[in-house]
Design a protein around this motif. Structure first.
Motif, short mmCIF file in Angstrom:
data_model
loop_
_atom_site.label_atom_id
_atom_site.label_comp_id
_atom_site.label_asym_id
_atom_site.label_seq_id
_atom_site.Cartn_x
_atom_site.Cartn_y
_atom_site.Cartn_z
N SER A 163 15.66 33.12 87.63
CA SER A 163 16.74 33.14 88.62
C SER A 163 17.13 31.74 89.06
O SER A 163 18.32 31.43 89.22
CB SER A 163 16.34 33.99 89.83
N ASN A 179 21.99 34.52 91.92
CA ASN A 179 22.39 35.77 91.28
C ASN A 179 21.42 36.89 91.67
O ASN A 179 20.25 36.87 91.27
CB ASN A 179 22.40 35.58 89.76
N GLU A 180 21.90 37.86 92.45
CA GLU A 180 21.03 38.90 92.97
C GLU A 180 20.71 39.99 91.94
O GLU A 180 19.94 40.91 92.23
CB GLU A 180 21.65 39.51 94.22
N MET A 181 21.27 39.87 90.74
CA MET A 181 20.98 40.84 89.68
C MET A 181 19.72 40.48 88.91
O MET A 181 19.22 41.29 88.12
CB MET A 181 22.17 40.93 88.71
N ILE A 182 19.20 39.27 89.12
CA ILE A 182 18.00 38.85 88.42
C ILE A 182 17.02 38.26 89.44
O ILE A 182 17.32 38.16 90.63
CB ILE A 182 18.30 37.82 87.31
N TYR A 219 11.23 42.66 86.47
CA TYR A 219 12.49 42.01 86.77
C TYR A 219 12.78 40.96 85.69
O TYR A 219 11.92 40.66 84.84
CB TYR A 219 12.44 41.34 88.14
N SER A 241 18.24 37.89 96.94
CA SER A 241 18.93 38.42 98.12
C SER A 241 18.39 37.74 99.38
O SER A 241 19.15 37.41 100.29
CB SER A 241 18.72 39.94 98.22
N HIS A 275 19.31 36.67 78.49
CA HIS A 275 20.31 36.25 79.47
C HIS A 275 20.60 34.76 79.36
O HIS A 275 21.75 34.32 79.55
CB HIS A 275 19.85 36.61 80.88
#
Length: 328
Positions: A207, A193-196, A203, A87, A257
């Motif tokens: 990323s 990607n702000e989900m990882i 976490y 982010s 992932h």
């Protein structure tokens, strides 16, 4: 003629631009050393530069340290309240950036020719849009006996493999503490990607790998240079059992992932949502950890603890993704 970058820190109309970008969260332990090292960077001819630092909800005195360098470096400070490194990086991408954007971390010391090397790659390798360099360790204390031989050091401490050579490379082999991207990659819409990525204690790793591989899938090629060198500060507490277990667990989650991204995440016979083979392997590794402890075998303790927690992370994430896999 070579000269230090802090002697010329403004963009000029006829020059190309370099933007150094990194995020920080409670980085006061290292941030002073990192920014001080930037004052020794050598500037490449015909390039100007800037540093963009995004503070991601720090609760220590990180912000005060950052502000103390505003008179010494061409630094732009931003704040991103949403937790997560990605982010924060995406926040920086809203700024008017240079022709080449170098990404690093708040615990990475660059070699003085760091910018010179990336500028040269930018000009001499026009067919490549993604660049990476060597990451070597800066050990604050000597690692314990057996540790470096027992675990994948490049994963544990974000260091580049000794087998890497200068030349074209798969994008996923470039690591976040030392990577550069041409501006056009971002103007085409790619974002982190702000989900990882780093966000709190637990976490999903990988990323930068996720971003680079998505860029590669869109046709952007990657190039690696041994001449682009940084040192990654490794603190003594990163040798502790709890930290290593957590790191291995996060890596195991990231593997799920990565396999899903490459469409090779296999379906398995399940027991309570976990792959049956994985549960069997977990029990086997747990017994091996116990045996290593009984024998006081340092190498095996590090090795099997890492493997156990990596496998545990994989199983945990696989189960979480179970519903999504069924939907597909």
């Amino acid at each position: 003629m070579e000269y230090y970058c802090n002697n010329r820190n403004q963009f000029r109309a006829n020059e190309l631009k370099i933007s150094i970008v990194f995020a920080t969260h409670n980085g006061s332990y290292t941030i002073d050393r990192i920014l001080a090292s930037y004052k020794s960077l050598v500037c490449p001819p015909n390039f100007s530069w800037e540093i963009i630092v995004v503070d991601n909800n720090s609760t220590d005195n990180t912000w005060e340290i950052l502000e103390s360098f505003k008179k010494e470096l061409p630094i732009k400070l931003l704040k991103e309240p949403k937790a997560g490194k990605n982010s924060a990086l995406n926040k920086a991408l809203h700024e008017p950036l240079g022709d080449i954007i170098i990404f690093t971390d708040d615990d990475v010391l660059p070699h003085e020719n760091w910018l010179v090397v990336y500028a040269k790659l930018f000009e001499e390798q026009p067919e490549f849009d993604l660049f990476g360099g060597r990451i070597i360790p800066y050990w604050e204390a000597a690692p314990p006996n057996g540790l470096l031989e027992a675990i994948p050091v490049h994963v544990a401490f974000a260091l580049t493999s000794e087998s890497e050579k200068t030349g074209p490379i798969k994008a996923g082999k470039i690591y976040g503490p030392n990577m550069a991207v041409r501006k056009k990659v971002f103007t085409q819409g790619l974002r982190f990607n702000e989900m990882i990525g780093p966000s709190g204690k637990n976490y999903i790793m990988g990323s930068e790998t996720d971003f680079l591989q998505r860029a590669e899938q869109k046709g952007h090629k990657a190039y690696f240079s041994l001449s682009s060198t940084v040192q990654h500060i490794i603190r003594p507490w990163q040798y502790e059992k709890k930290w290593l277990q957590n790191r291995a667990f996060k890596f195991g989650r990231a593997i799920v992932h990565d396999q899903k991204r490459h469409k090779n995440l296999a379906e398995h016979a399940l027991v309570f949502g976990y792959p049956r083979w994985g549960l069997s392997k977990l029990i086997q590794l747990y017994l091996q950890v116990c045996l290593a402890c009984l024998r006081n075998d340092s190498f095996k303790k590090y090795q099997k603890n890492w493997q156990y927690n990596m496998n545990k992370g994989f199983l945990t994430e696989y189960k979480k993704m179970g519903n999504a896999l069924e939907d597909e």
